[in-house]
Motif scaffolding. Structure first.
Motif, short mmCIF file in Angstrom:
data_model
loop_
_atom_site.label_atom_id
_atom_site.label_comp_id
_atom_site.label_asym_id
_atom_site.label_seq_id
_atom_site.Cartn_x
_atom_site.Cartn_y
_atom_site.Cartn_z
N TRP A 372 0.88 -1.09 -0.06
CA TRP A 372 -0.07 -0.08 0.00
C TRP A 372 0.80 1.41 0.02
N ARG A 373 0.80 2.05 -1.03
CA ARG A 373 1.24 3.42 -1.17
C ARG A 373 2.93 3.18 -1.11
N ALA A 374 3.37 2.22 -1.75
CA ALA A 374 4.94 2.04 -1.91
C ALA A 374 5.00 1.37 -3.30
N PRO A 375 4.99 2.26 -4.19
CA PRO A 375 5.31 1.60 -5.52
C PRO A 375 6.58 1.34 -5.88
N SER A 376 7.60 1.74 -5.51
CA SER A 376 9.05 1.37 -5.74
C SER A 376 9.15 0.02 -5.28
N GLU A 377 8.84 -0.16 -3.87
CA GLU A 377 9.03 -1.59 -3.32
C GLU A 377 8.14 -2.66 -3.80
N SER A 378 6.89 -2.01 -4.30
CA SER A 378 6.11 -3.00 -4.81
C SER A 378 6.62 -3.52 -6.06
N ALA A 379 7.38 -2.65 -7.00
CA ALA A 379 8.08 -3.00 -8.18
C ALA A 379 9.07 -3.96 -8.09
N GLU A 380 9.84 -3.83 -6.76
CA GLU A 380 10.89 -4.73 -6.66
C GLU A 380 10.40 -6.15 -6.19
N THR A 381 9.24 -6.40 -5.62
CA THR A 381 9.02 -7.74 -5.13
C THR A 381 7.72 -8.20 -6.05
N PHE A 382 6.85 -7.45 -6.44
CA PHE A 382 5.62 -7.97 -7.20
C PHE A 382 5.91 -7.80 -8.96
N ASP A 383 6.05 -8.78 -9.53
CA ASP A 383 5.99 -8.70 -11.22
C ASP A 383 4.65 -9.01 -11.80
N THR A 384 4.10 -7.96 -12.37
CA THR A 384 2.56 -8.16 -12.74
C THR A 384 2.68 -8.27 -14.20
#
Length: 523
Positions: A372-384
């Motif tokens: 939630w509200r962490a786009p850079s961290e999301s991009a590092e962990t989640f590949d969509t």
């Protein structure tokens, strides 16, 4: 977005229709038990209360509390109203709570009375409604005070999509602010489906819940899967190993999942030899490697104990042991569950050969939607990004990078080799701390051990064993003990002792705290 429907959110009503008179939840602290019909009635009242506070359509409800029935009421009420349930650890200090509350931005904060002052300090200057759960007279209704509506008839539910957020669960990071992971309605449903199908959960199953309900273990390891299938969950305010042993016998518990430290504490309890464990069909360990001695203690009592693996960002239930698995595979977490894809990759993202160590990546409909509200961290962990085998919608969930190192054997079993950041190179050789820790833990003077990499003038980095146990143990004695167990470059070259290992989350060893206290040079 997937098609909307109230079936996603209104679990309690669906289960109340299917098995209204079956026991659903027991509060071991007060001795009360509620059937599924009674649990749904409680959820309807709580949903009306949330409606009065304007909680609907994505509004967050932050909760700071020990394990209480009201948390289950809030989960099901959020499902009915379209709210998002966001439990926060009651162990956090006010500044830490303030950061998380700032991230969650809740429309309502529910707090158990002992933690009200901490929450008030964390909310200093923030305008948000606060509802306090009293600790005195827990067994009396209404649990939420006089504000709780009397009407427990069915409420009008808000249509939800499987893609809509259902829970925010924060990660167990011990440095910096933990990230809030977005669990959707669909991911919770699919994790429950994986658990029921892979572990063989049954409507008659019951379990004592030893994980805190601010942790994914408190909800998605067994609570939501058992509610999905119509089972029985027993909670208590605080964990006590002797109490859990009693609860297994009292409620004929069939399944138990706990972290290794908890399983060890139970085997060391004075009541262990006489505890009635005959009802347990299986037990699982998660949250870190379980020592062979602990597993053998459970096997000796006739309990099928195996290791599991999961994380807040995916699952957390991803693997299962096949029927009639051999104890020779005890170090493994098993094979992927029904609707879980797993692969092991190198630093370039390419699959490694069987037997080689690389980073474990997971994929499936049970994965979280991101942070939630962490786009850079999301991009590092989640590949969509879309993959070669698209779903009916044309896009398949991407791979989740776990940050854990793993390998597979010739039979397709997966073995966790530790965190990627914990591996160190000594004299050009890769050293994986869990392997060293398993060998060191076999020494009779060692109760628990963490191995960290520390700097060394000769080898660059060597291992340091931080031991909880008999402090008469010497480095030479340990080196001799490991001579026939590990290659020489894996032997610890430094030794330190602690009275008790630091923990974070549900009795999980805090490796970062160990590293902070004992890292540096070998000497």
């Amino acid at each position: 977005m997937s098609e909307v429907g109230d079936w996603v959110g209104d679990w309690s009503a669906r289960r109340a229709t299917l098995s209204p008179e079956e026991p659903a939840l027991t509060d071991a602290t007060t001795g009360e038990t509620w059937t599924y019909a009674e649990l749904d009635a409680r959820a309807n009242r709580t949903a009306r209360l949330l409606g009065e506070y304007g909680v609907a359509d994505g509004e967050r409800v932050a909760v700071v509390s020990r394990n209480r029935p009201e948390l289950v009421d809030l989960v099901f009420a959020c499902g009915k109203t379209g709210g998002v349930f966001a439990p926060l650890s009651h162990r956090l200090a006010p500044p830490e709570l303030a950061e998380l509350l700032g991230t969650v931005a809740p429309g309502l904060v529910v707090v158990e009375e002992p933690f009200a002052d901490d929450v008030a300090a964390a909310l200093d200057g923030i305008d948000v409604e606060v509802l306090v759960l009293p600790t005195a007279g827990d067994h009396e209704q209404p649990a939420f005070g006089d504000e709780l509506p009397d009407d427990d008839s069915p409420v009008e539910t808000h249509a939800r999509s499987p893609d809509d957020p259902f829970m925010f669960l924060h990660t167990g990071g011990s440095t910096g602010t933990p990230k809030e992971t977005i669990l959707t309605h669909g991911s919770v449903v699919w994790n429950a489906t994986n658990t029921v199908t892979a572990w063989g959960l049954r409507p008659e199953d019951s379990t004592p819940m030893v994980f805190p309900m601010f942790h994914t273990g408190g909800w998605n390891v067994l609570t939501m899967p058992l509610f999905h299938v119509g089972g029985h969950v027993v909670t208590a305010r605080d964990f006590d190993p002797g109490q859990v042993l009693d609860l297994i016998g009292e409620y004929d518990a069939n399944v138990l999942v706990a972290v290794p430290a908890v399983l060890r504490m139970m085997t060391e309890h004075a009541d262990w030899p006489d505890a009635d464990l005959s009802s347990l069909r299986f037990a699982k360990s998660g949250g870190g490697p379980c020592r062979q001695a602990v597993m053998e203690a459970w096997w000796d009592r006739g309990v099928d104990l195996s290791q599991g693996y999961g994380l807040t960002e995916c699952g957390p239930n991803n693997f299962s042991m096949p029927d009639n698995w051999s104890h020779e595979k005890a170090d493994s977490v098993g094979v992927p569950a029904m609707h879980v894809d797993a692969r092991i990759v190198d630093d370039r993202g390419e699959r490694v050969d069987r037997g080689e160590v690389g980073e474990l990546e997971l994929r499936g409909p049970h994965a979280a939607a991101g942070y939630w509200r962490a786009p850079s961290e999301s991009a590092e962990t989640f590949d969509t990004e879309p993959v070669e085998d698209p779903t009916v919608d044309g896009v398949s969930p991407g791979w989740v990078s776990t940050g854990d190192l793993a390998r597979t054997d010739a039979d397709g079993y997966y073995y966790i080799e530790g965190r990627k950041k914990n591996m160190f190179v000594s004299g050009g050789e890769n050293v994986y701390p869990p392997e060293v820790e398993d060998a060191v833990a076999d020494h009779p003077k060692v109760d628990e051990v963490v191995v960290i990499g520390v700097s060394d003038d000769t080898w660059g980095t060597v291992g340091k064993a931080v031991v909880e146990g008999d402090e008469s143990l010497t480095l030479d004695e340990l080196d001799s003990f490991l001579e026939d167990r590990l290659a020489g470059f894996k032997h610890p070259r430094a030794l330190a002792f602690v009275d008790e290992m630091p923990t974070s989350g549900p009795s999980k060893i805090d490796r970062d705290a160990v590293r902070d206290a004992f890292g540096g040079a070998a000497n």
